[in-house]
Design an enzyme around this catalytic site. Structure first.
Site, short mmCIF file in Angstrom:
data_model
loop_
_atom_site.label_atom_id
_atom_site.label_comp_id
_atom_site.label_asym_id
_atom_site.label_seq_id
_atom_site.Cartn_x
_atom_site.Cartn_y
_atom_site.Cartn_z
N ARG A 23 2.25 11.35 -41.48
CA ARG A 23 2.05 10.72 -40.14
C ARG A 23 0.85 10.99 -39.30
O ARG A 23 0.96 11.07 -38.11
CB ARG A 23 3.24 10.81 -39.23
N ARG A 27 0.95 8.30 -32.96
CA ARG A 27 1.10 8.04 -31.64
C ARG A 27 0.43 9.57 -30.90
O ARG A 27 0.11 9.34 -29.46
CB ARG A 27 2.35 7.95 -30.89
N ARG A 36 -3.67 0.67 -30.27
CA ARG A 36 -2.34 -0.15 -30.12
C ARG A 36 -2.07 -1.01 -28.85
O ARG A 36 -1.70 -1.98 -28.91
CB ARG A 36 -0.89 0.80 -30.23
N ASP A 73 4.25 1.04 -43.25
CA ASP A 73 5.45 1.69 -42.95
C ASP A 73 6.43 1.27 -44.29
O ASP A 73 6.17 0.40 -45.10
CB ASP A 73 6.27 0.78 -42.04
N TYR A 147 18.11 1.41 -45.06
CA TYR A 147 17.66 0.33 -44.07
C TYR A 147 18.33 -1.11 -44.35
O TYR A 147 18.62 -1.86 -43.45
CB TYR A 147 16.55 0.43 -43.73
#
Length: 341
Positions: A23, A27, A36, A73, A147
């Site tokens: 990652r 962010r 973003r 993702d 998921y």
């Protein structure tokens, strides 16, 4: 000439250790937050290949890491299999219809949803220098299935584990379908320019040993075999987070070229128990990177020392946290770059 990371994944044991962070594009970077805000939500960024390529390159340009990991993702695969995918603010990803309530056969595949991802890979590979490695990835069938069945993440994967026990035939069909799409997805990433790929099994640690063998190891064997049949020279990293003592069997049995280890694994145990000569990736705690300081440097050097006698890619035990200070990443980079075998 291959870069340090690709050399290491091909079992070279250099004095210097390559470094990338799971990652690493995200962010905690102000440049990511700015882009973003300009472009919109997460899924919009993933499907804007130019923006996704720019995000993938951001940590390379700031820190000079040895590898660039595709900005995407793991849930792009179920999205291509026909589930609707939404990332809701404050709630995380949602897939519908959830397979706890609907049959797999009700889904209508939309394979073109994968095409922008390959374009991102190609764009990044064009921008990377020869000394850096382009990394592709996918989610492993067990983790992706958690998921798809539940429709969202959960603390203990209760709905998916219950389905696997209650109806292993139907659940096995889901696993097989994910594996089939995943092979094509990874092969096409490699054809677009990915020089190594990683399979993330983020929820493998929730399974009992026999279920781990059935739903983690066996599907990974099928994926690695099929991938290697088409891309024999592309290193394949397996990362079964939470595998614990099952990690050694995973490394021995799946056919992977390198194994990622999370922060709960004792590096001294891993150095002793994993197959001799197999490249290892990991495993400093992301929370230790968040706190930084001398404790982080000491732990980084301890991990490096533990793996001195085998190929080692320095990395986190999982993804970097969004609150991680830039200065701590720079400190870690200095600690790793300053170490020599």
């Amino acid at each position: 000439m291959a870069g340090l990371l690709l050399d290491t994944l091909n079992s070279a044991n250099h004095a210097e250790r390559p470094l990338w962070l799971m990652r690493q594009a995200g962010r905690y970077l102000p440049e990511y937050r700015a882009l973003r805000a300009e472009k919109g939500g997460f899924l919009a960024l993933v499907y804007d290949s130019e923006a996704a390529a720019e995000i993938t390159m951001q940590p390379i340009e700031r820190f000079g890491f040895d590898g660039a990991i595709l900005f995407s993702d793991i849930l792009i695969v179920p999205y291509a299999m026909g589930q609707d995918l939404q990332f809701l603010a404050g709630e995380g990803p949602h897939l519908s219809p959830r397979l706890a309530d609907h049959a797999l056969g009700a889904l209508q595949a939309v394979p073109e949803r994968l095409e922008p991802i390959y374009r991102t890979v190609a764009l990044v590979r064009e921008r990377l220098g020869a000394e850096r490695t382009m990394l592709g990835f996918a989610g492993a069938p067990w983790t992706v299935a958690t998921y798809m069945v539940n429709g969202e993440g959960s603390r203990d994967q209760h709905a998916t584990r219950a389905m696997a026990y209650r109806d292993p035939v139907a659940f096995g069909a889901i696993i097989d379908a994910i594996a089939e799409v995943t092979v094509e997805y990874l092969v096409k990433q490699a054809q677009a320019g990915a020089e190594a790929v990683q399979l993330f099994d983020s929820w493998s640690g929730t399974l009992a040993p026999d279920e781990f063998e059935r739903w983690v190891i066996a599907p990974t064997v099928r994926i690695v075999d099929a991938f290697k049949a088409q891309c024999p020279d592309t290193p394949f990293i397996g990362f079964p987070k939470g595998a614990g003592e099952k990690l050694a069997a995973y490394a021995r049995e799946t056919g992977i070229d390198a194994v990622g280890i999370d922060e709960t694994v004792d590096p001294q145990w891993a150095a002793r128990e994993l197959p001799a000569g197999m490249p290892v990736q990991g495993n400093i705690d992301p929370l230790l990177l968040l706190t930084g300081g001398e404790a982080m440097t000491r732990r980084a050097h301890f991990i490096l020392d533990c793996f001195a006698d085998r190929p080692h890619v320095f990395n986190l035990g999982h993804g970097i946290g969004k609150e991680t200070p830039i200065a701590h990443v720079e400190q870690l980079l200095q600690a790793v770059r300053g170490w020599r075998r």
